[in-house]
Every structure is written in C-alpha cells, then in structure tokens.
Design a protein around this motif. Structure first.
Motif, short mmCIF file in Angstrom:
data_model
loop_
_atom_site.label_atom_id
_atom_site.label_comp_id
_atom_site.label_asym_id
_atom_site.label_seq_id
_atom_site.Cartn_x
_atom_site.Cartn_y
_atom_site.Cartn_z
N TRP A 97 0.81 -1.22 0.00
CA TRP A 97 0.00 0.00 0.00
C TRP A 97 0.84 1.26 0.00
O TRP A 97 0.77 2.06 -0.91
CB TRP A 97 -0.95 0.00 1.22
N SER A 98 1.64 1.47 1.03
CA SER A 98 2.21 2.82 1.21
C SER A 98 3.69 2.84 1.53
O SER A 98 4.17 3.79 2.16
CB SER A 98 1.42 3.57 2.29
N ARG A 161 -3.72 4.55 13.44
CA ARG A 161 -4.81 4.23 12.50
C ARG A 161 -5.67 5.47 12.27
O ARG A 161 -5.97 6.22 13.20
CB ARG A 161 -5.68 3.08 13.03
N GLY A 194 -4.50 -5.55 3.25
CA GLY A 194 -4.88 -4.46 4.13
C GLY A 194 -4.45 -4.68 5.57
O GLY A 194 -4.18 -5.81 5.99
N SER A 195 -4.41 -3.61 6.34
CA SER A 195 -4.02 -3.67 7.75
C SER A 195 -5.22 -3.73 8.67
O SER A 195 -5.07 -3.74 9.90
CB SER A 195 -3.16 -2.45 8.10
N THR A 196 -6.43 -3.75 8.11
CA THR A 196 -7.66 -3.78 8.90
C THR A 196 -8.38 -5.11 8.70
O THR A 196 -8.47 -5.60 7.58
CB THR A 196 -8.61 -2.63 8.49
N VAL A 215 -5.32 -0.37 -2.91
CA VAL A 215 -5.47 0.97 -2.35
C VAL A 215 -6.21 1.91 -3.30
O VAL A 215 -6.97 2.79 -2.87
CB VAL A 215 -4.10 1.56 -1.98
N TRP A 218 -9.81 1.25 -2.92
CA TRP A 218 -10.20 1.73 -1.59
C TRP A 218 -10.44 3.24 -1.62
O TRP A 218 -11.47 3.73 -1.16
CB TRP A 218 -9.08 1.37 -0.61
N THR A 231 -7.13 2.84 7.97
CA THR A 231 -5.84 2.58 7.34
C THR A 231 -4.71 3.11 8.21
O THR A 231 -4.95 3.86 9.18
CB THR A 231 -5.78 3.23 5.95
N THR A 235 -0.68 5.87 4.75
CA THR A 235 -1.52 6.09 3.58
C THR A 235 -1.76 7.57 3.35
O THR A 235 -1.87 8.03 2.20
CB THR A 235 -2.87 5.36 3.74
#
Length: 283
Positions: A97-98, A161, A194-196, A215, A218, A231, A235
């Motif tokens: 993602w980031s 988060r 994802g982190s969630t 992402v 999203w 997120t 991000t």
C-alpha cells in the motif's frame, strides 16, 4: 534431467501472459516451442504444473509452488548477471500500500548516499507479503502478521490508524472518531494486503464489510461515499486523493510496521534496511 533457466522463464511467461500464444510472443518463440519447453520442465520435475483447456491456463498446486521458486531463481540469476556486468547490486523492497509512508523519500535518499553500489528499487505488489512470497522482491515492508515458519521479520516502527471518509461526510468536521462508532458504518477491507480486519472489533460488535482489491479501489470507494475505511497513517502521506479526508481513530491499537524476508535465504542487506528504517521511525 536438469532443470534449465529457459524452462523456468517459459513457465513464468505463460502464467504472466495468461496463454501459450501470448507467452510465445513475449519470448520470441513459436507456440510449439513454448509447449515443448513447458513439457520438458514438467518431465524434469515429475509433476504437472499447468492445467490447459481451450479457454484458459491455470496452475496446479505443484505449479503454484514451483512458480514462486522459479521467480526467485530467475531474480537471483538476473541479479548475478547485473552485478557481474555493472559492478552494482540491486535491492528490491516490496510494499502493498504505502511503502515507508512519510519516510519513503528520506529512506531512498539516505540509502543512495550510504550504499551507492546497491541500487534500490521499490516494487508494489498487492499481496499479504507485498511480493516476497511471489519472488517480486528481496525484502518487504508490511503492516500485517507474517508466517513465522517461512519468514523472519523485524518491527521497525508503529503507525496510528486513521479513518478515511468522503470530504462531505458528516464526520469530516470532527477531530477524531472511535472504533465503536465506526462499527455502525460499512467498512472497506482489503483481504489480501490491508491492515484492517474484522478482529479489530469485539465479536458481535463488528461492522458491515465491503471488499476492495487494492489501495486505488479503496480510495475510489471512500471518495464516492460508498463506505469508510481504516488505514495506517502512512496512507495519508503516500496517497492524496481529492474528495478523501482522514481523521484519527483514537482508541484503535497502533499498527506495527515490519520488514520481512525469507527465513531460509536472508538477504545480506536486510539488517541495513531494518537499521535505517528503525532510525527514521524513531526520529
């Protein structure tokens, strides 16, 4: 019978192209030659790697395992040739993602200054291991748990988060939100990278979920007001999208940022990546 590099390249080309015909074009070979090369690899290994129908080509279970190792072997071979011919090594860092968030540019600059003979390449792959299991990188930066039987890892920092929402959302005027409030909304989840996850909330108090592929999906769904998403703070710095605002989730646990590598084949530069990122996150 020995396995040859050309056979491994043929397997990877077929999978990436999606057909023998397209793989033949990419490799500059005839379709018959591609078919013979793949058959030779299957004979050498004693297993079937691909299922072929008139409509599609799919990997067998054995083929999926061989593909991962084939990509790693080819990447290491290419790196050997590159280093031998140019005198410079290549370090590929994967992310889903980031990358390293707000530390990304500084990491790149410091790495170039302290390791001028090791070229850095950031590779985005939307998978649970950010391309490590797929052979797309040498080390990966992830924000999720990893399989400790296969991979070693080191936590280099923590990230807060944030809740992403449409800029015209009623919550956009607030300074922060809480998890229990978010549970009343539809929450976007990237199941691959994802982190969630639903486990962020207690059983019986979990939100309705909607799923995205990466992402970009999203951000598009959030901007359209279709749902909200939680997120990592990285991000915010890596992806600025018109129509999306972020607010901290005050009572949510921080996200560990990990550097990950293969346990059986640790890259020589992994400790240097860990040390530099730890320094940046600490600062």
């Amino acid at each position: 019978m020995d396995v040859e590099l050309r056979q491994l390249r043929c397997l990877v080309a077929i999978v990436e192209a999606g057909s023998f015909t397209d793989a033949a074009i990419d490799l500059g070979l005839s379709q018959a030659a591609v078919s013979r090369t793949l058959s030779g690899l299957e004979r050498a290994l004693g297993v079937r790697l691909l299922r072929r129908t008139s409509r599609e080509v799919t990997l067998t279970a054995a083929g999926s395992e061989v593909l991962v190792r084939a990509r790693r072997v080819l990447a290491e071979t290419d790196e050997l040739v590159r280093e031998a011919t140019t005198g410079h090594a290549l370090l590929r860092i994967g992310y889903a993602w980031s990358a390293m968030g707000r530390h990304t540019v500084e990491f790149q600059r410091r790495w170039a200054g302290t390791h001028p003979r090791v070229k850095l390449q950031l590779v985005r792959t939307n998978s649970a291991t950010a391309g490590l299991a797929e052979g797309a990188c040498d080390v990966a930066v992830v924000r999720s748990e990893v399989d400790e039987r296969r991979f070693d890892s080191a936590v280099v920092g923590l990230e807060r988060r944030y809740l992403g929402m449409a800029s015209d959302d009623a919550w956009a005027r607030r300074r922060f939100v809480r998890l229990a409030e978010v549970a009343e909304r539809t929450v976007l989840i990237d199941r691959r990278a994802g982190s969630t996850s639903p486990q962020l909330w207690p059983a019986g108090q979990r939100p309705e979920l909607a799923y995205v592929h990466d992402v970009d999906d999203w951000l598009t769904a959030v901007a359209a007001g279709e749902a909200v998403g939680i997120t990592a703070e990285s991000t915010l710095s890596q992806y600025r999208r018109t129509g999306v605002v972020f607010r901290p989730v005050r009572d949510a646990p921080a996200i560990p940022v990990r550097v990950v590598w293969w346990r059986e084949d640790p890259p020589v530069h992994a400790p240097k990546v860990v040390d530099l990122l730890t320094e940046l996150y600490r600062s």
